[in-house]
Design a protein around this motif. Structure first.
Motif, PDB file in Angstrom:
ATOM      1  N   HIS A 288       0.819  -1.221   0.000  1.00 12.96           N
ATOM      2  CA  HIS A 288       0.000   0.000   0.000  1.00 12.96           C
ATOM      3  C   HIS A 288       0.848   1.264   0.000  1.00 12.96           C
ATOM      4  O   HIS A 288       0.325   2.371  -0.064  1.00 12.96           O
ATOM      5  CB  HIS A 288      -0.931   0.017   1.199  1.00 12.96           C
ATOM      6  N   GLY A 289       2.175   1.090   0.101  1.00 12.24           N
ATOM      7  CA  GLY A 289       3.063   2.242   0.117  1.00 12.24           C
ATOM      8  C   GLY A 289       3.249   2.854   1.500  1.00 12.24           C
ATOM      9  O   GLY A 289       3.819   3.934   1.638  1.00 12.24           O
ATOM     10  N   GLY A 290       2.775   2.171   2.531  1.00 10.09           N
ATOM     11  CA  GLY A 290       2.892   2.689   3.897  1.00 10.09           C
ATOM     12  C   GLY A 290       3.788   1.810   4.745  1.00 10.09           C
ATOM     13  O   GLY A 290       4.839   1.361   4.298  1.00 10.09           O
ATOM     14  N   GLU A 291       3.327   1.540   5.945  1.00  9.27           N
ATOM     15  CA  GLU A 291       4.086   0.807   6.943  1.00  9.27           C
ATOM     16  C   GLU A 291       3.744  -0.688   6.870  1.00  9.27           C
ATOM     17  O   GLU A 291       2.571  -1.049   6.759  1.00  9.27           O
ATOM     18  CB  GLU A 291       3.655   1.387   8.291  1.00  9.27           C
TER      19      GLU A 291
ATOM     20  N   VAL B   4       4.075  -3.215  14.337  1.00 11.64           N
ATOM     21  CA  VAL B   4       4.217  -3.929  15.612  1.00 11.64           C
ATOM     22  C   VAL B   4       5.468  -3.443  16.340  1.00 11.64           C
ATOM     23  O   VAL B   4       5.440  -3.220  17.560  1.00 11.64           O
ATOM     24  CB  VAL B   4       4.240  -5.459  15.390  1.00 11.64           C
ATOM     25  N   GLN B   5       6.559  -3.234  15.622  1.00 16.57           N
ATOM     26  CA  GLN B   5       7.792  -2.767  16.256  1.00 16.57           C
ATOM     27  C   GLN B   5       7.631  -1.357  16.823  1.00 16.57           C
ATOM     28  O   GLN B   5       8.133  -1.055  17.910  1.00 16.57           O
ATOM     29  CB  GLN B   5       8.949  -2.802  15.264  1.00 16.57           C
TER      30      GLN B   5
ATOM     31  N   GLY C 105       7.898  -0.668  20.646  1.00 13.41           N
ATOM     32  CA  GLY C 105       8.915   0.253  21.144  1.00 13.41           C
ATOM     33  C   GLY C 105       8.337   1.206  22.174  1.00 13.41           C
ATOM     34  O   GLY C 105       8.970   1.504  23.194  1.00 13.41           O
ATOM     35  N   TRP C 106       7.114   1.681  21.912  1.00 14.52           N
ATOM     36  CA  TRP C 106       6.448   2.543  22.893  1.00 14.52           C
ATOM     37  C   TRP C 106       6.217   1.776  24.194  1.00 14.52           C
ATOM     38  O   TRP C 106       6.527   2.267  25.283  1.00 14.52           O
ATOM     39  CB  TRP C 106       5.111   3.057  22.344  1.00 14.52           C
ATOM     40  N   LEU C 107       5.694   0.571  24.069  1.00 19.88           N
ATOM     41  CA  LEU C 107       5.398  -0.241  25.247  1.00 19.88           C
ATOM     42  C   LEU C 107       6.665  -0.487  26.065  1.00 19.88           C
ATOM     43  O   LEU C 107       6.660  -0.352  27.289  1.00 19.88           O
ATOM     44  CB  LEU C 107       4.774  -1.574  24.808  1.00 19.88           C
ATOM     45  N   ASP C 108       7.748  -0.827  25.406  1.00 13.98           N
ATOM     46  CA  ASP C 108       8.977  -1.176  26.108  1.00 13.98           C
ATOM     47  C   ASP C 108       9.716   0.023  26.695  1.00 13.98           C
ATOM     48  O   ASP C 108      10.661  -0.156  27.467  1.00 13.98           O
ATOM     49  CB  ASP C 108       9.916  -1.952  25.180  1.00 13.98           C
TER      50      ASP C 108
ATOM     51  N   ALA D 205       0.240  -4.249  20.009  1.00  9.11           N
ATOM     52  CA  ALA D 205       0.882  -4.304  21.323  1.00  9.11           C
ATOM     53  C   ALA D 205       0.875  -5.727  21.868  1.00  9.11           C
ATOM     54  O   ALA D 205       1.868  -6.191  22.455  1.00  9.11           O
ATOM     55  CB  ALA D 205       0.177  -3.360  22.291  1.00  9.11           C
ATOM     56  N   LEU D 206      -0.226  -6.434  21.681  1.00 13.68           N
ATOM     57  CA  LEU D 206      -0.318  -7.814  22.175  1.00 13.68           C
ATOM     58  C   LEU D 206       0.636  -8.738  21.427  1.00 13.68           C
ATOM     59  O   LEU D 206       1.289  -9.589  22.036  1.00 13.68           O
ATOM     60  CB  LEU D 206      -1.756  -8.313  22.083  1.00 13.68           C
TER      61      LEU D 206
END
Length: 194
Positions: free
Chosen positions: A112-115, A121-122, A126-129, A151-152
């Protein structure tokens, strides 16, 4: 004591069939009704020392409606869907069926040209960690269901394809207990929310 992060899926902004990628619409009437009905059970989460939300109108409105007054976190934004932003899955399939098939089959695909799913997930992981490691701190985050799923997957160290097997409903909660690199999924009874 470990860090405790409770994730709350934002209330609806549209019917399930009308959900769009990177949807920035506010809560619809049904979503506001869901917040009002769930408030009694979820308001106790406002005792959390740190309260966050995705930077979407419906996540912020859900958090505010629950009395959380959350701080928007850019890392909790939905997956960047590139040129499919604003489309439903059916609309993307009608326009680019091979690209949708590739994206659904390969977690590294950026058809789709995005992420990619892996990048998404990373980012969320990264925010969670990087949450404060103070013993016993309680954190609550209102986020799009896709962000909760990501996140899960990260917390459980599951294969990225597991993302497609997680069904996160509006206003459902998931609690992660632990710290960076070592998270446990905790199921609380309704009378034990805090």
């Amino acid at each position: 004591m470990p860090v405790r992060v409770t994730l709350i899926a934002a209330a609806r902004g549209s019917s399930l069939l009308a959900e769009r990628f990177d949807d920035d619409r506010p809560l619809d009437q049904a979503g506001w009704g869901e917040v009002q009905r769930a408030a009694h059970a979820l308001v106790p989460l406002a005792v959390a020392e740190l309260r966050y939300c995705s930077p979407t109108p419906r996540s912020r409105a859900t958090g505010d409606g629950l009395g959380l007054t959350p701080l928007a976190q850019p890392a909790l934004r939905d997956c960047d869907m590139g040129r499919w932003r604003g489309l439903t899955l059916g609309e993307a399939m009608a326009r680019e069926p091979e690209a949708v098939d590739a994206w659904l089959a390969d977690p590294y695909s950026t058809a789709h040209g995005g992420e990619s799913l892996v990048e998404f997930v990373q980012r969320v992981g990264g925010w969670l960690d990087t949450r404060p490691a103070d013993d016993g701190v309680r954190i609550v985050a209102v986020a799009e269901p896709a962000v909760v799923r990501a996140a899960l997957v990260h917390a459980l160290r599951a294969h990225p394809s597991t993302y497609w097997n997680l069904d996160v409903r509006p206003l459902s909660t998931a609690t992660l207990v632990g710290h960076a690199g070592r998270w446990n999924l905790r199921f609380d009874s309704h009378h034990e929310r805090v």
